[in-house]
Design an enzyme around this catalytic site. Structure first.
Site, PDB file in Angstrom:
ATOM      1  N   ASP A 179     -16.308 -37.266  92.412  1.00  0.00           N
ATOM      2  CA  ASP A 179     -16.017 -37.141  90.981  1.00  0.00           C
ATOM      3  C   ASP A 179     -17.068 -37.843  90.129  1.00  0.00           C
ATOM      4  O   ASP A 179     -17.919 -38.567  90.642  1.00  0.00           O
ATOM      5  CB  ASP A 179     -14.628 -37.728  90.671  1.00  0.00           C
ATOM      6  CG  ASP A 179     -14.443 -39.140  91.248  1.00  0.00           C
ATOM      7  OD1 ASP A 179     -15.428 -39.756  91.693  1.00  0.00           O
ATOM      8  OD2 ASP A 179     -13.303 -39.624  91.249  1.00  0.00           O
ATOM      9  N   ASP A 237      -2.626 -46.010  90.777  1.00  0.00           N
ATOM     10  CA  ASP A 237      -1.564 -45.044  90.493  1.00  0.00           C
ATOM     11  C   ASP A 237      -1.457 -43.978  91.601  1.00  0.00           C
ATOM     12  O   ASP A 237      -0.778 -42.980  91.442  1.00  0.00           O
ATOM     13  CB  ASP A 237      -1.805 -44.373  89.130  1.00  0.00           C
ATOM     14  CG  ASP A 237      -3.169 -43.680  89.056  1.00  0.00           C
ATOM     15  OD1 ASP A 237      -3.891 -43.655  90.080  1.00  0.00           O
ATOM     16  OD2 ASP A 237      -3.506 -43.151  87.978  1.00  0.00           O
ATOM     17  N   HIS A 248      -4.009 -42.207  92.802  1.00  0.00           N
ATOM     18  CA  HIS A 248      -4.985 -41.122  92.719  1.00  0.00           C
ATOM     19  C   HIS A 248      -5.992 -41.181  93.868  1.00  0.00           C
ATOM     20  O   HIS A 248      -6.265 -42.244  94.434  1.00  0.00           O
ATOM     21  CB  HIS A 248      -5.683 -41.076  91.351  1.00  0.00           C
ATOM     22  CG  HIS A 248      -6.663 -42.176  91.080  1.00  0.00           C
ATOM     23  ND1 HIS A 248      -6.780 -42.775  89.847  1.00  0.00           N
ATOM     24  CD2 HIS A 248      -7.585 -42.798  91.861  1.00  0.00           C
ATOM     25  CE1 HIS A 248      -7.732 -43.685  89.889  1.00  0.00           C
ATOM     26  NE2 HIS A 248      -8.231 -43.725  91.105  1.00  0.00           N
ATOM     27  N   GLU A 280      -5.111 -37.346  89.400  1.00  0.00           N
ATOM     28  CA  GLU A 280      -4.113 -38.300  88.928  1.00  0.00           C
ATOM     29  C   GLU A 280      -2.702 -37.814  89.262  1.00  0.00           C
ATOM     30  O   GLU A 280      -2.515 -36.648  89.628  1.00  0.00           O
ATOM     31  CB  GLU A 280      -4.266 -38.457  87.402  1.00  0.00           C
ATOM     32  CG  GLU A 280      -5.642 -38.974  86.954  1.00  0.00           C
ATOM     33  CD  GLU A 280      -5.812 -40.485  87.094  1.00  0.00           C
ATOM     34  OE1 GLU A 280      -5.215 -41.078  88.012  1.00  0.00           O
ATOM     35  OE2 GLU A 280      -6.553 -41.060  86.275  1.00  0.00           O
TER      36      GLU A 280
HETATM   37  P1  PGA Z   1     -11.480 -49.110  93.652  1.00  0.00           P
HETATM   38  O1  PGA Z   1     -11.042 -47.710  93.066  1.00  0.00           O
HETATM   39  O2  PGA Z   1     -12.171 -48.807  94.939  1.00  0.00           O
HETATM   40  O3  PGA Z   1     -12.419 -49.674  92.640  1.00  0.00           O
HETATM   41  O4  PGA Z   1     -10.235 -49.913  93.847  1.00  0.00           O
HETATM   42  C1  PGA Z   1     -10.401 -46.823  93.909  1.00  0.00           C
HETATM   43  C2  PGA Z   1     -10.107 -45.550  93.181  1.00  0.00           C
HETATM   44  O5  PGA Z   1      -9.847 -45.592  91.973  1.00  0.00           O
HETATM   45  O6  PGA Z   1     -10.127 -44.487  93.816  1.00  0.00           O
END
Ligand code: PGA
Length: 240
Positions: free
Chosen positions: A67, A136, A138, A143
């Protein structure tokens, strides 16, 4: 799902690197799906170290990132393109033409998304997809509520995602409201998936994703249905 619990972040990163290096050794032109965020930084460090010590080459490897933000120029230090260059691509022998990232500044984002899906197919599909998990639930920027059959496209980012990401971008108002992401349907087509999680703050959502109902409210729960998914977590993330 295969679940691996490691002592700490370092061991989590090394176990993940081992899986990537095994894949590349078995198939030097492997197609890797890559993630950004804090979680995979140690993995990239381990891969760079393997390259630097002559134990691995990425010269034939192709990569597709999950992404990026909509509207953030690649040159911005907060773009995922920048993150990948800094933490991995510029430090190994991967060829720039083998690296695919979604361009969130493309004039026509629908075309950009469709072309990305086509490129993945043209390269033979993703052999190994690395994932992190958001607070959350995701994966990528898919999301809660995202359809399990979604394909690459534009999505709205949740308040929680934008707040977490504001730790890197200077202020919340600078965090783009939208992302361009592989869909859950796209991600699930990878031959093998490795989900990484570390830290106590991930324990609640990780437990929900791995042991709760498979439901679109928790996007990562779809991984319970993947035929070859390995989850590597440190002891803190395994807390629940
Ligand atoms: P993070 O993010 O590795 O910074 O915890 C994970 C994500 O949002 O997929």
């Amino acid at each position: 799902m295969k679940i691996i619990i490691t002592r700490d972040y370092q061991e989590m990163s090394e176990r993940a690197a081992r899986l990537v290096l095994e894949t590349v050794k078995a198939k030097p032109d492997a197609v890797l799906g890559l993630a950004t965020g804090n979680t995979p930084l140690g993995l990239y460090r381990a891969l760079v170290a393997a390259y630097a010590s002559g134990k691995a080459s990425f010269a034939k490897v192709k990569t597709f990132n999950l992404d990026d933000y909509v509207g953030l120029p690649r040159a911005s230090r907060d773009s995922f393109w920048h993150y990948m260059q800094d933490n991995f691509f510029s430090q190994v022998d991967i060829k720039p033409e083998h690296v695919y990232l979604l361009d969130g500044t493309a004039k026509n984002l629908a075309d950009e998304a469709a072309n990305y899906e086509r490129h993945i197919l043209d390269e033979g599909g993703i052999d190994l997809q690395i994932l992190g998990i958001g607070m959350d639930g995701h994966i990528g920027f898919c999301e809660p509520g995202a359809s399990f059959t979604s394909r690459t496209g534009v999505v709205n980012l949740t308040k929680s995602t934008r707040e977490v990401n504001a730790e890197n971008l200077l202020e919340l108002k600078q965090v783009p409201a939208q992302g361009l992401t592989m869909g859950l349907g796209t991600i699930m087509e990878a031959q093998k998936i490795v989900l990484l999680a570390n830290g106590r703050h991930k324990a609640f959502i990780l437990h929900k994703a791995l042991y709760g109902p498979v439901a679109e409210e928790v996007p990562a729960s779809i991984l319970q249905r993947h035929p070859d998914c390995t989850v590597i977590m440190d002891a803190a993330a395994a807390g629940e």
